[in-house]
Design an enzyme around this catalytic site. Structure first.
Site, PDB file in Angstrom:
ATOM      1  N   ASP A  58       0.778  -1.272  -0.033  1.00 39.88           N
ATOM      2  CA  ASP A  58       0.073   0.038  -0.015  1.00 39.88           C
ATOM      3  C   ASP A  58       0.771   1.303  -0.032  1.00 39.88           C
ATOM      4  OD1 ASP A  58      -2.557   1.686   0.415  1.00 39.88           O
ATOM      5  OD2 ASP A  58      -1.416   1.764   2.308  1.00 39.88           O
ATOM      6  N   ASP A 118      -0.011   5.156   0.986  1.00 41.18           N
ATOM      7  CA  ASP A 118      -0.460   6.085   2.228  1.00 41.18           C
ATOM      8  C   ASP A 118      -0.482   5.353   3.362  1.00 41.18           C
ATOM      9  OD1 ASP A 118      -0.528   8.528   0.130  1.00 41.18           O
ATOM     10  OD2 ASP A 118      -2.273   7.471  -0.354  1.00 41.18           O
TER      11      ASP A 118
END
Length: 194
Positions: A10, A12
């Protein structure tokens, strides 16, 4: 599916500090331990990919084209760390988006696994030997739905959930060490820097 092992990351809150809806390259900073963790994975032969929900596009906060400079900045920051990401995949959709073109319920928005499964098909990745690493339950669910093992960074697993991560860690450095310890030699030769 036979193939090599990968780690899907991922963006953020996992790879970079979480600045909501940020597309300003100047504000992008790697999280603590990101460089170290990715080097450990690279050295073990894992292929590295980024999979990121970017609902700011659907919400009308920024254009899909704004993600190009974000990717370029991430590649630059990681090059300094001696690491290359093989591919980035963004989901610009949201079912309640303000921009009609992106207002859809898609298979790529996490917790759905579409970004992971499409990258795996395109790059010859064995999902059973791969990992999804993220900072939200949606990341964990996407990884599980895709058939990967999962790591939750910086959070707390829901004890009542059927979709608990395999591990909960402080940062990507710890995640890298765990992945390598549990699957020594699972990847291939490190990819060359571009």
């Amino acid at each position: 599916m036979s193939g090599t092992a990968a780690v899907f990351l991922d963006k953020d809150g996992t790879l970079v500090d979480d600045v909501p809806y940020n597309v300003d390259p100047a504000l992008i900073r790697l999280t603590r331990g990101a460089g170290e963790g990715l080097r450990v994975l690279r050295d073990a032969g894992f292929r590295l990919f980024v999979v990121s929900n970017q609902s700011g596009v659907a919400r009308g906060f920024f254009s899909e084209e704004a993600l190009g400079p974000v990717e370029a900045r991430l590649r630059e920051l990681l090059r300094v760390e001696g690491v290359a990401i093989e591919a980035f995949r963004w989901c610009p959709h949201h079912p309640q988006g303000a921009v009609e073109r992106y207002r859809i319920a898609c298979d790529c928005r996490k917790p759905r696994p579409g970004m992971i499964t499409s990258l795996a098909a395109e790059h010859g990745i064995d999902l059973a030997r791969s990992w999804m690493v993220g900072d939200t339950p949606a990341d964990v669910e996407a990884g599980r739905f895709a058939g990967c093992r999962t790591i939750l960074v910086g959070g707390q697993a829901d004890a009542d959930s059927d979709l608990r991560p395999d591990h909960v860690v402080i940062d990507l450095a710890e995640a890298g060490r765990i992945i390598v310890a549990e699957q020594p030699g699972a990847g291939q030769a490190p990819i060359e820097m571009r």
